[in-house]
Write an enzyme that holds these catalytic residues in place. Structure first.
Site, PDB file in Angstrom:
ATOM      1  N   SER A   1       3.229   2.229   2.109  1.00 23.77           N
ATOM      2  CA  SER A   1       3.362   2.819   3.445  1.00 23.77           C
ATOM      3  C   SER A   1       4.673   3.582   3.605  1.00 23.77           C
ATOM      4  CB  SER A   1       3.251   1.731   4.519  1.00 23.77           C
ATOM      5  OG  SER A   1       4.265   0.746   4.355  1.00 23.77           O
TER       6      SER A   1
ATOM      7  N   ASP B   1       4.799   5.749  -5.937  1.00 21.20           N
ATOM      8  CA  ASP B   1       4.195   5.854  -4.603  1.00 21.20           C
ATOM      9  C   ASP B   1       4.384   7.247  -3.997  1.00 21.20           C
ATOM     10  OD1 ASP B   1       3.384   3.269  -4.852  1.00 21.20           O
ATOM     11  OD2 ASP B   1       4.800   2.429  -3.419  1.00 21.20           O
TER      12      ASP B   1
ATOM     13  N   LEU C   1       0.806  -1.219   0.000  1.00 17.19           N
ATOM     14  CA  LEU C   1       0.000   0.000   0.000  1.00 17.19           C
ATOM     15  C   LEU C   1       0.840   1.270   0.000  1.00 17.19           C
ATOM     16  CD1 LEU C   1      -2.776  -1.068   2.539  1.00 17.19           C
ATOM     17  CD2 LEU C   1      -2.840  -1.158   0.034  1.00 17.19           C
TER      18      LEU C   1
END
Length: 262
Positions: free
Chosen positions: A46, A90, A44
């Protein structure tokens, strides 16, 4: 975990890299508390999200103008230490928010999207840890072994992306869900899915999701499901009842922002 990265680092060396970028190599005193609910190792992003927020906080301490460009670049330095040769997706998404298209060698492009106000995104954490490097290596080696078929699959993946762009601009959630299903099938065929990912995707679809696919590198981690808002609670409950951790997401949200508390 508490660490003074100005002296040495063992855990947060990646954040030290970001701070060095922000401070142009000469660190200034700061105390930063990281409070994150994003699971680690779940695909995800992070590490990028934490690096972006920590970089923004550190820039504030230094009295700098906090811009998405600055914190994204700083977080990218962190990501290089974590992942080796990251794409930069990301940290860019975390910093800028919205919908972004990335093509290697061409950079990032903001996408204008039609109305998707009737749908939401569920993030399904399988609880299976995975290695991005291992998943990428497996995908690359299988692609090479497949030869011309592998190249055909890459062209198919590019076609899915192009169709998804057209679909997003139209705001066609049903079509987008179908494309998510197709994309997941392709990733499964390339060996980067997992039995728990397959179970999560199947349950989400059977519960009423418009579409579902793995996210991140695969081989564990998380899946995402596109769900009509009126069905989201029921779909999430079915998944939780079968042992999955489920988070409610949102589409096209704002990127990094700074709130000054009085």
């Amino acid at each position: 975990m508490v660490e003074d990265v100005s002296k040495s680092c063992r855990v947060f060396c990646n954040l030290r890299r970001s701070f060095e970028y922000i401070a142009d190599g000469v660190l200034w005193p700061a105390k930063i508390v990281v409070d994150s609910e994003i699971p680690v190792g779940a695909g995800l992003g992070s590490s990028a999200a934490v690096a972006v927020s920590a970089s923004a906080a550190y820039a504030c301490v230094g009295g700098l103008d906090v811009t998405p460009e600055l914190v994204s670049n700083a977080a990218y330095e962190s990501e290089k230490l974590v992942h080796g040769t990251p794409s930069g997706v990301d940290n860019t998404v975390s910093a800028f928010g919205g919908f972004l298209l990335y093509r290697r060698g061409e950079g990032f492009e903001a996408i204008r999207v039609g109305s998707l106000s009737d749908v939401t995104l569920l993030v399904i954490d399988t609880g299976v840890t995975r290695s991005t490097a291992k998943a990428v290596s497996l995908f690359t080696s299988r692609l090479k072994r497949l030869g011309s078929i592998g190249q055909d699959l890459l062209r198919l993946a590019e076609s899915i992306v192009e169709e998804a762009l057209h679909t997003l601009r139209k705001g066609d959630a049903v079509r987008l869900g179908e494309l998510m299903d197709v994309a997941h099938g392709l990733l499964n065929a390339m060996g980067v899915s997992h039995t728990e990912l397959e179970r999560a995707v199947h349950i989400a679809r059977a519960s009423g999701a418009l579409g579902a696919k793995l996210t991140g590198a695969g081989m564990g981690g998380s899946a995402i499901a596109l769900v009509e808002k009126e069905r989201a609670a029921a779909v999430a409950e079915n998944l939780r009842r079968l042992g999955f951790q489920v988070y409610s997401g949102a589409l096209g949200v704002q990127g990094v922002s700074v709130t000054v508390l009085e």
